[in-house]
Scaffold this motif. Structure first.
Motif, PDB file in Angstrom:
ATOM      1  N   GLU A 147       0.826  -1.205   0.000  1.00 31.81           N
ATOM      2  CA  GLU A 147       0.000   0.000   0.000  1.00 31.81           C
ATOM      3  C   GLU A 147       0.862   1.257   0.000  1.00 31.81           C
ATOM      4  OE1 GLU A 147      -3.411   0.753  -0.233  1.00 31.81           O
ATOM      5  OE2 GLU A 147      -3.214  -1.248  -1.076  1.00 31.81           O
ATOM      6  N   ARG A 150       2.121   1.755  -3.482  1.00 32.62           N
ATOM      7  CA  ARG A 150       1.101   2.291  -4.372  1.00 32.62           C
ATOM      8  C   ARG A 150       0.915   3.792  -4.147  1.00 32.62           C
ATOM      9  NH1 ARG A 150      -3.730   3.904  -3.721  1.00 32.62           N
ATOM     10  NH2 ARG A 150      -3.815   3.151  -1.568  1.00 32.62           N
ATOM     11  N   GLN A 153       3.874   5.701  -5.547  1.00 38.44           N
ATOM     12  CA  GLN A 153       3.842   5.794  -7.007  1.00 38.44           C
ATOM     13  C   GLN A 153       2.908   6.915  -7.462  1.00 38.44           C
ATOM     14  OE1 GLN A 153       5.711   3.711  -9.225  1.00 38.44           O
ATOM     15  NE2 GLN A 153       5.093   5.395 -10.569  1.00 38.44           N
TER      16      GLN A 153
END
Length: 228
Positions: A147, A150, A153
């Motif tokens: 997580e 993510r 990113q």
């Protein structure tokens, strides 16, 4: 087949408009219509509309009723907040990495890229921007929190418009290699506090650099536009 072609065209338009924003061909506050973009790239309005709404979702454009599309101004306060989030996520990743039993195996690919002789280093601005982002994203990924990776990113995507400018200056390329190598060595030595301090200093220097370059390039683009 027609649907696949439309998706492909929308992606092409998305990439080209985004690059025009990154290169300050389209300046903050510039207004345009879907028809103008369609004419510029010789495509229909459908892929243009899909591409523009994608860029709106990512925060690059805004659309108003009867006012068409416009490039959102650079919001440096928002960008600074995103840099703060990035630092938080990356420092947490370094903490996890220093506690990992297999830290050397995890870091080996990064060491192979960044702990190299000067003659083996890349020097192109575009490839360096990509390698630098990969370095920081990989640090978070190999730390093992999916997580966090993510979220990181997404943050990197939202600051890419200014972050890539860090490598307009040749000395920043050299410094990036040196600073990345120092961070990696501190991690290999499990010196968590040292690694986090080096990382924070490295990111802050980059943030200040792109802030100055962004303002300088914007002013140069405006002067060129007025002169033209």
């Amino acid at each position: 087949m027609a649907q696949l072609q439309a998706v492909s065209l929308a992606d092409q338009v998305y990439q080209r408009v985004k690059q025009d924003i990154f290169d300050f061909v389209l300046l903050p506050h510039d207004r345009f219509s879907e028809n103008q973009i369609a004419e510029r790239y010789q495509v229909s309005r459908t892929p243009v509309r899909d591409a523009l709404y994608r860029l709106e979702r990512e925060g690059y454009l805004e659309v108003g009723l009867r006012r068409g599309w416009s490039v959102k101004p650079l919001d440096f306060e928002r960008i600074d907040e995103l840099y703060e989030v990035r630092i938080t996520l990356e420092c947490a990743a370094l903490d996890r990495l220093c506690a990992a039993a297999d830290i050397r195996d995890r870091l080996q690919p990064l060491c192979a890229t960044w702990m190299v002789p000067a003659d083996d280093r890349e020097d192109g601005m575009q490839i360096m921007a990509e390698l630098d982002e990969q370095f920081h994203c990989e640090l978070v990924r190999i730390a093992g929190n999916g997580e966090a990776a993510r979220m990181h990113q997404e943050v990197c995507e939202r600051i890419r418009i200014v972050r890539r400018l860090d490598f307009y200056q040749a000395q920043r390329i050299e410094k990036t290699y040196e600073e990345h190598a120092l961070i990696l060595q501190a991690l290999l030595d499990r010196q968590r506090d040292v690694a986090q301090h080096l990382l924070c200093t490295h990111i802050e220097q980059s943030r200040q650099s792109v802030h100055k370059i962004s303002l300088s390039m914007l002013e140069a683009a405006r002067r060129s536009y007025r002169a033209g």
